[in-house]
Design an enzyme around this catalytic site. Structure first.
Site, PDB file in Angstrom:
ATOM      1  N   ILE A  13       0.998  -1.166   0.094  1.00 48.59           N
ATOM      2  CA  ILE A  13       0.174  -0.028  -0.034  1.00 48.59           C
ATOM      3  C   ILE A  13       0.944   1.257  -0.071  1.00 48.59           C
ATOM      4  O   ILE A  13       0.506   2.348  -0.461  1.00 48.59           O
ATOM      5  CB  ILE A  13      -0.872  -0.001   1.352  1.00 48.59           C
ATOM      6  CG1 ILE A  13      -2.089   0.772   1.015  1.00 48.59           C
ATOM      7  CG2 ILE A  13      -0.356   0.274   2.569  1.00 48.59           C
ATOM      8  CD1 ILE A  13      -3.351   0.657   1.865  1.00 48.59           C
ATOM      9  N   GLY A  34       3.660  -4.574  10.961  1.00 48.55           N
ATOM     10  CA  GLY A  34       3.062  -4.834   9.971  1.00 48.55           C
ATOM     11  C   GLY A  34       2.789  -3.485   8.927  1.00 48.55           C
ATOM     12  O   GLY A  34       3.721  -2.897   8.830  1.00 48.55           O
ATOM     13  N   ASP A  36       1.519  -0.612   9.544  1.00 47.79           N
ATOM     14  CA  ASP A  36       1.751   0.459  10.305  1.00 47.79           C
ATOM     15  C   ASP A  36       3.292   1.011  10.090  1.00 47.79           C
ATOM     16  O   ASP A  36       3.592   1.913   9.892  1.00 47.79           O
ATOM     17  CB  ASP A  36       1.305   0.147  11.885  1.00 47.79           C
ATOM     18  CG  ASP A  36       1.166   1.573  12.579  1.00 47.79           C
ATOM     19  OD1 ASP A  36       1.305   2.687  11.942  1.00 47.79           O
ATOM     20  OD2 ASP A  36       0.952   1.635  13.835  1.00 47.79           O
ATOM     21  N   THR A 120      -6.426  -7.648  10.273  1.00 47.25           N
ATOM     22  CA  THR A 120      -6.456  -9.317   9.946  1.00 47.25           C
ATOM     23  C   THR A 120      -5.156  -9.812   9.966  1.00 47.25           C
ATOM     24  O   THR A 120      -4.781 -10.838   9.777  1.00 47.25           O
ATOM     25  CB  THR A 120      -7.096  -9.351   8.458  1.00 47.25           C
ATOM     26  OG1 THR A 120      -6.036  -8.647   7.495  1.00 47.25           O
ATOM     27  CG2 THR A 120      -8.459  -9.004   8.240  1.00 47.25           C
ATOM     28  N   TYR A 123      -3.833  -8.071  14.946  1.00 50.57           N
ATOM     29  CA  TYR A 123      -4.986  -8.047  15.605  1.00 50.57           C
ATOM     30  C   TYR A 123      -5.843  -9.210  15.578  1.00 50.57           C
ATOM     31  O   TYR A 123      -6.815  -9.332  16.302  1.00 50.57           O
ATOM     32  CB  TYR A 123      -5.654  -6.791  15.403  1.00 50.57           C
ATOM     33  CG  TYR A 123      -5.135  -5.509  16.085  1.00 50.57           C
ATOM     34  CD1 TYR A 123      -3.932  -5.578  16.861  1.00 50.57           C
ATOM     35  CD2 TYR A 123      -5.609  -4.480  16.010  1.00 50.57           C
ATOM     36  CE1 TYR A 123      -3.557  -4.576  17.689  1.00 50.57           C
ATOM     37  CE2 TYR A 123      -5.291  -3.342  16.524  1.00 50.57           C
ATOM     38  CZ  TYR A 123      -3.931  -3.327  17.396  1.00 50.57           C
ATOM     39  OH  TYR A 123      -3.742  -2.258  17.953  1.00 50.57           O
TER      40      TYR A 123
HETATM   41  N1  AR6 Z   1       0.939  -3.067   2.412  1.00 52.03           N
HETATM   42  C1  AR6 Z   1      -0.417  -3.392   2.391  1.00 52.03           C
HETATM   43  N2  AR6 Z   1      -0.863  -4.429   3.306  1.00 52.03           N
HETATM   44  C2  AR6 Z   1       0.024  -4.979   4.380  1.00 52.03           C
HETATM   45  C3  AR6 Z   1       1.389  -4.178   4.012  1.00 52.03           C
HETATM   46  C4  AR6 Z   1       1.721  -3.352   3.384  1.00 52.03           C
HETATM   47  N3  AR6 Z   1       3.147  -3.041   3.198  1.00 52.03           N
HETATM   48  N4  AR6 Z   1       2.163  -4.988   5.351  1.00 52.03           N
HETATM   49  C5  AR6 Z   1       1.174  -5.792   5.858  1.00 52.03           C
HETATM   50  N5  AR6 Z   1      -0.066  -5.691   5.316  1.00 52.03           N
HETATM   51  P1  AR6 Z   1      -1.321  -5.573  10.475  1.00 52.03           P
HETATM   52  P2  AR6 Z   1      -4.003  -5.093  12.350  1.00 52.03           P
HETATM   53  C6  AR6 Z   1      -1.335  -6.271   5.694  1.00 52.03           C
HETATM   54  O1  AR6 Z   1      -0.676  -6.664  11.208  1.00 52.03           O
HETATM   55  O2  AR6 Z   1      -3.814  -6.525  12.289  1.00 52.03           O
HETATM   56  C7  AR6 Z   1       0.494  -2.908  14.301  1.00 52.03           C
HETATM   57  O3  AR6 Z   1       1.618  -3.014  14.914  1.00 52.03           O
HETATM   58  C8  AR6 Z   1      -1.174  -7.499   6.210  1.00 52.03           C
HETATM   59  O4  AR6 Z   1      -1.263  -8.710   5.259  1.00 52.03           O
HETATM   60  O5  AR6 Z   1      -0.604  -4.678   9.863  1.00 52.03           O
HETATM   61  O6  AR6 Z   1      -4.923  -4.043  12.173  1.00 52.03           O
HETATM   62  C9  AR6 Z   1      -0.200  -1.633  14.559  1.00 52.03           C
HETATM   63  O7  AR6 Z   1       0.666  -0.763  15.075  1.00 52.03           O
HETATM   64  C10 AR6 Z   1      -2.631  -7.896   6.855  1.00 52.03           C
HETATM   65  O8  AR6 Z   1      -3.821  -8.449   6.254  1.00 52.03           O
HETATM   66  O9  AR6 Z   1      -2.428  -4.827  11.431  1.00 52.03           O
HETATM   67  C11 AR6 Z   1      -1.162  -2.262  15.709  1.00 52.03           C
HETATM   68  O10 AR6 Z   1      -0.408  -2.363  16.897  1.00 52.03           O
HETATM   69  C12 AR6 Z   1      -3.106  -6.428   7.100  1.00 52.03           C
HETATM   70  O11 AR6 Z   1      -1.939  -5.303   6.548  1.00 52.03           O
HETATM   71  C13 AR6 Z   1      -1.340  -3.612  15.112  1.00 52.03           C
HETATM   72  O12 AR6 Z   1      -0.268  -3.749  13.936  1.00 52.03           O
HETATM   73  C14 AR6 Z   1      -3.204  -5.877   8.555  1.00 52.03           C
HETATM   74  O13 AR6 Z   1      -2.186  -6.451   9.455  1.00 52.03           O
HETATM   75  C15 AR6 Z   1      -2.598  -3.492  14.216  1.00 52.03           C
HETATM   76  O14 AR6 Z   1      -2.935  -4.812  13.765  1.00 52.03           O
END
Ligand code: AR6
Length: 173
Positions: A13, A34, A36, A120, A123
């Site tokens: 993204i 992730g 973030d 997903t 969390y």
């Molecule tokens: N581009 C698009 N999607 C992504 C990318 C990317 N570069 N990297 C990961 N994903 P997560 P959450 C997807 O864990 O579950 C953080 O530490 C990944 O495959 O990023 O909402 C925050 O600070 C997954 O499907 O977010 C919070 O503490 C999706 O992003 C916590 O994680 C969400 O995974 C939030 O957890």
């Protein structure tokens, strides 16, 4: 009926050329792992500085900052629910993340916005259920709002992409 303003892609993204990308943040808004972590790395230190000034964000709400070194003009930070087995209004909070993010994007005159699959990853929200909620929430918003022209679901992992593809285009799967 699914809006033709919804698109599905598999991508990082942080690379997208849209008005706003959405960050799956935590309630401190001070970065994490992730997506973030990836957004903060790509946007640079100024993003963290602006986030510090916001004073956090409750689950299910959203806040907006500039995009700094990203191609996107804005980052909408939203805090998804931690999956607790479905007993803590996780579906309502997740739907609210999408809806509130779209409101903020529209208020800031964005015509295109990209979402990751909020909650997903770290969390732990079940991916199939989360995909249904994300699509329904965005679709409901678009039915009653005209100014956002393109909403991209930007999947990163194959499972999420497949779930979205099946819901958005059931005839092709
Ligand atoms: N581009 C698009 N999607 C992504 C990318 C990317 N570069 N990297 C990961 N994903 P997560 P959450 C997807 O864990 O579950 C953080 O530490 C990944 O495959 O990023 O909402 C925050 O600070 C997954 O499907 O977010 C919070 O503490 C999706 O992003 C916590 O994680 C969400 O995974 C939030 O957890």
């Amino acid at each position: 009926m699914i809006s033709d303003r919804i698109e599905l892609i598999k991508a990082d993204i942080t690379t997208l050329n849209v008005d706003a990308i959405v960050n799956a943040a935590n309630s401190s808004l001070l970065g994490g792992g992730g997506v973030d972590g990836a957004i903060h790395r790509a946007a640079g230190r100024m993003l963290l500085e602006e986030c510090r000034s916001l004073g956090g964000c409750p689950t299910g709400e959203a806040r907006i900052t500039k995009g700094y070194e990203l191609k996107a003009r804005y980052v909408v930070h939203t805090v998804g629910p931690v999956w607790k087995g479905g007993i803590a209004d996780e579906p309502g909070k997740l739907a609210s993340c999408y809806y509130e993010s779209l409101i903020l994007a529209e208020v800031n005159k964005c015509s295109s916005i990209a979402f990751p699959n909020i909650s997903t990853g770290i969390y732990g929200y079940p991916k199939k259920e989360a995909a249904l909620i994300a699509i329904n929430s965005v679709n409901d918003y678009l039915k009653s709002h005209d100014s956002i022209q393109k909403v991209i679901f930007c999947c990163f992992d194959c499972d999420n992409y497949e779930y979205y593809a099946r819901i958005l285009d059931p005839g092709n799967n």
